[in-house]
Design a protein around this motif. Sequence first.
Motif, PDB file in Angstrom:
ATOM      1  N   VAL A 159      -3.718 -11.632   0.505  1.00 52.89           N
ATOM      2  CA  VAL A 159      -2.816 -10.858   1.357  1.00 52.89           C
ATOM      3  C   VAL A 159      -3.205  -9.381   1.378  1.00 52.89           C
ATOM      4  CG1 VAL A 159      -0.418 -10.114   1.682  1.00 52.89           C
ATOM      5  CG2 VAL A 159      -0.928 -12.494   1.058  1.00 52.89           C
ATOM      6  N   ARG A 160      -3.380  -8.786   0.202  1.00 46.88           N
ATOM      7  CA  ARG A 160      -3.775  -7.371   0.138  1.00 46.88           C
ATOM      8  C   ARG A 160      -4.285  -7.058  -1.271  1.00 46.88           C
ATOM      9  NH1 ARG A 160      -0.313  -4.234  -2.872  1.00 46.88           N
ATOM     10  NH2 ARG A 160       1.828  -5.010  -3.134  1.00 46.88           N
ATOM     11  N   GLY A 161      -4.926  -5.906  -1.414  1.00 48.93           N
ATOM     12  CA  GLY A 161      -5.389  -5.463  -2.715  1.00 48.93           C
ATOM     13  C   GLY A 161      -4.288  -4.796  -3.516  1.00 48.93           C
ATOM     14  N   GLN A 162      -4.569  -4.544  -4.784  1.00 46.95           N
ATOM     15  CA  GLN A 162      -3.619  -3.813  -5.613  1.00 46.95           C
ATOM     16  C   GLN A 162      -3.543  -2.359  -5.154  1.00 46.95           C
ATOM     17  OE1 GLN A 162      -4.293  -3.836  -9.841  1.00 46.95           O
ATOM     18  NE2 GLN A 162      -2.626  -5.259 -10.132  1.00 46.95           N
ATOM     19  N   ALA A 163      -2.369  -1.765  -5.340  1.00 45.18           N
ATOM     20  CA  ALA A 163      -2.200  -0.365  -4.955  1.00 45.18           C
ATOM     21  C   ALA A 163      -1.100   0.271  -5.785  1.00 45.18           C
ATOM     22  CB  ALA A 163      -1.857  -0.256  -3.470  1.00 45.18           C
ATOM     23  N   LYS A 164      -1.171   1.592  -5.919  1.00 46.71           N
ATOM     24  CA  LYS A 164      -0.116   2.347  -6.578  1.00 46.71           C
ATOM     25  C   LYS A 164       0.604   3.156  -5.510  1.00 46.71           C
ATOM     26  CE  LYS A 164       0.784   5.341 -10.551  1.00 46.71           C
ATOM     27  NZ  LYS A 164       0.206   5.968 -11.760  1.00 46.71           N
ATOM     28  N   PHE A 165       1.939   3.013  -5.462  1.00 49.88           N
ATOM     29  CA  PHE A 165       2.714   3.639  -4.388  1.00 49.88           C
ATOM     30  C   PHE A 165       3.349   4.947  -4.855  1.00 49.88           C
ATOM     31  CE2 PHE A 165       2.275  -0.815  -3.486  1.00 49.88           C
ATOM     32  CZ  PHE A 165       2.026  -0.844  -2.121  1.00 49.88           C
ATOM     33  N   ASP A 166       3.746   5.766  -3.885  1.00 56.62           N
ATOM     34  CA  ASP A 166       4.294   7.082  -4.195  1.00 56.62           C
ATOM     35  C   ASP A 166       5.647   7.002  -4.886  1.00 56.62           C
ATOM     36  OD1 ASP A 166       2.088   8.303  -3.091  1.00 56.62           O
ATOM     37  OD2 ASP A 166       3.003   8.502  -1.104  1.00 56.62           O
ATOM     38  N   SER A 167       6.383   5.916  -4.609  1.00 57.74           N
ATOM     39  CA  SER A 167       7.708   5.781  -5.214  1.00 57.74           C
ATOM     40  C   SER A 167       8.047   4.303  -5.386  1.00 57.74           C
ATOM     41  CB  SER A 167       8.771   6.449  -4.338  1.00 57.74           C
ATOM     42  OG  SER A 167       8.921   5.717  -3.119  1.00 57.74           O
ATOM     43  N   LEU A 168       9.071   4.037  -6.203  1.00 62.27           N
ATOM     44  CA  LEU A 168       9.537   2.656  -6.372  1.00 62.27           C
ATOM     45  C   LEU A 168      10.079   2.103  -5.063  1.00 62.27           C
ATOM     46  CD1 LEU A 168      11.331   2.375  -9.838  1.00 62.27           C
ATOM     47  CD2 LEU A 168       9.219   1.282  -9.080  1.00 62.27           C
ATOM     48  N   ASP A 169      10.715   2.949  -4.274  1.00 64.38           N
ATOM     49  CA  ASP A 169      11.239   2.506  -2.976  1.00 64.38           C
ATOM     50  C   ASP A 169      10.102   2.012  -2.082  1.00 64.38           C
ATOM     51  OD1 ASP A 169      13.851   2.996  -3.632  1.00 64.38           O
ATOM     52  OD2 ASP A 169      13.921   4.984  -2.676  1.00 64.38           O
ATOM     53  N   ASP A 170       8.989   2.761  -2.067  1.00 63.41           N
ATOM     54  CA  ASP A 170       7.835   2.341  -1.266  1.00 63.41           C
ATOM     55  C   ASP A 170       7.290   0.995  -1.780  1.00 63.41           C
ATOM     56  OD1 ASP A 170       8.025   4.608   0.249  1.00 63.41           O
ATOM     57  OD2 ASP A 170       6.437   5.691  -0.807  1.00 63.41           O
ATOM     58  N   LEU A 171       7.258   0.854  -3.115  1.00 64.07           N
ATOM     59  CA  LEU A 171       6.798  -0.412  -3.696  1.00 64.07           C
ATOM     60  C   LEU A 171       7.700  -1.564  -3.283  1.00 64.07           C
ATOM     61  CD1 LEU A 171       5.113  -2.156  -5.661  1.00 64.07           C
ATOM     62  CD2 LEU A 171       6.612  -1.369  -7.506  1.00 64.07           C
ATOM     63  N   LEU A 172       9.007  -1.347  -3.330  1.00 62.75           N
ATOM     64  CA  LEU A 172       9.956  -2.408  -2.981  1.00 62.75           C
ATOM     65  C   LEU A 172       9.813  -2.824  -1.518  1.00 62.75           C
ATOM     66  CD1 LEU A 172      13.113  -1.223  -4.931  1.00 62.75           C
ATOM     67  CD2 LEU A 172      11.868  -3.372  -5.265  1.00 62.75           C
ATOM     68  N   VAL A 173       9.608  -1.843  -0.642  1.00 60.55           N
ATOM     69  CA  VAL A 173       9.400  -2.158   0.779  1.00 60.55           C
ATOM     70  C   VAL A 173       8.150  -3.022   0.944  1.00 60.55           C
ATOM     71  CG1 VAL A 173       8.803  -1.186   3.029  1.00 60.55           C
ATOM     72  CG2 VAL A 173      10.618  -0.135   1.660  1.00 60.55           C
TER      73      VAL A 173
END
Length: 315
Positions: free
Chosen positions: A284-298
């Motif tokens: 589906v997609r590669g691993q990534a680190k998001f700017d915030s937990l909200d962005d991760l949850l989305v």
Amino acid sequence: MQRWRGLEDIPQDWGRSVVTIGSYDGVHRGHQLIIEHAVDRARKLGVPAVVVTFDPHPSEVVRPGSHPPLLAPHPRRCELMADLGVDAVLVLPFTTEFSQLSPADFVVKVLVDKLHAKAVVEGPNFRFGHRAAGTVDFLAEQGRVYDFEVEIVDLYVTGAAGGGKPFSSTLTRNLIAEGDVAGAREILGRPHRVEGVVVRGAQRGRELGFPTANVETLPHTAIPADGVYAGYLYAQGETMPAAISVGTNPQFDGTERTVEAYAIDRVGLDLYGMHVAVEFLAYVRGQAKFDSLDDLLVQMGADVERCREIVAADA
């Protein structure tokens, strides 16, 4: 199907049989051609079909530290072979002593004295015995001495996977390592599977609303490249659509590589301590680190929806 570990497990009254020998890791479509031919030959001769394989992988004994990532553990291989009609699987413990066995001694001790081979079915590049000195030509010579036929089956299937290279366990491992689980599926004839026991992790998925089964995979398992995958979680006799994460959890600065499966739309699932299996359908997609937990949850919500669509299309 009978399963034997070591020559001493073979029944003393075992009669003639059709035999095929190999590591058969993954039981991919090329392997299936050889095994199906052996089974068909056995049926025509009215004798059982036997697969001889090894544990551990011979390379680990000959070149310690070189054990390849495994596509399937032995119990899973036995299941796949049973589905192909195999009557018995002989797993030979591959020790340093066993690795010293000459091709001629292997023929006598395994094929003649114990399995009473009536026919042996192999691929064209089959090698056996000390330093892999035994060839299919030598095997055929021994067959004329000890009254068994040798039949060679071309196992080199090709397709889109790997850019048209002949299907092999090595190619399958490479594709899995790259995250190309769809290509691996073409070679295997089924989705790649990993197995293990569900252990307690950091439980962040539960806190975020996506509780995952953290699978402690078996040693030497071929694990796909880091990323998110659509697939299935097999547990308690159920097959559940799943969103699967492989990697180190960079959002939380993790260092340990894990395989975690979220059973889509399942609530209150408690699998701790259970042996489960995870199958990979699509990257589906590669691993990534998001700017915030909200962005991760989305993103996690979007991942689950994408995985739901992929699994539904596979049904």
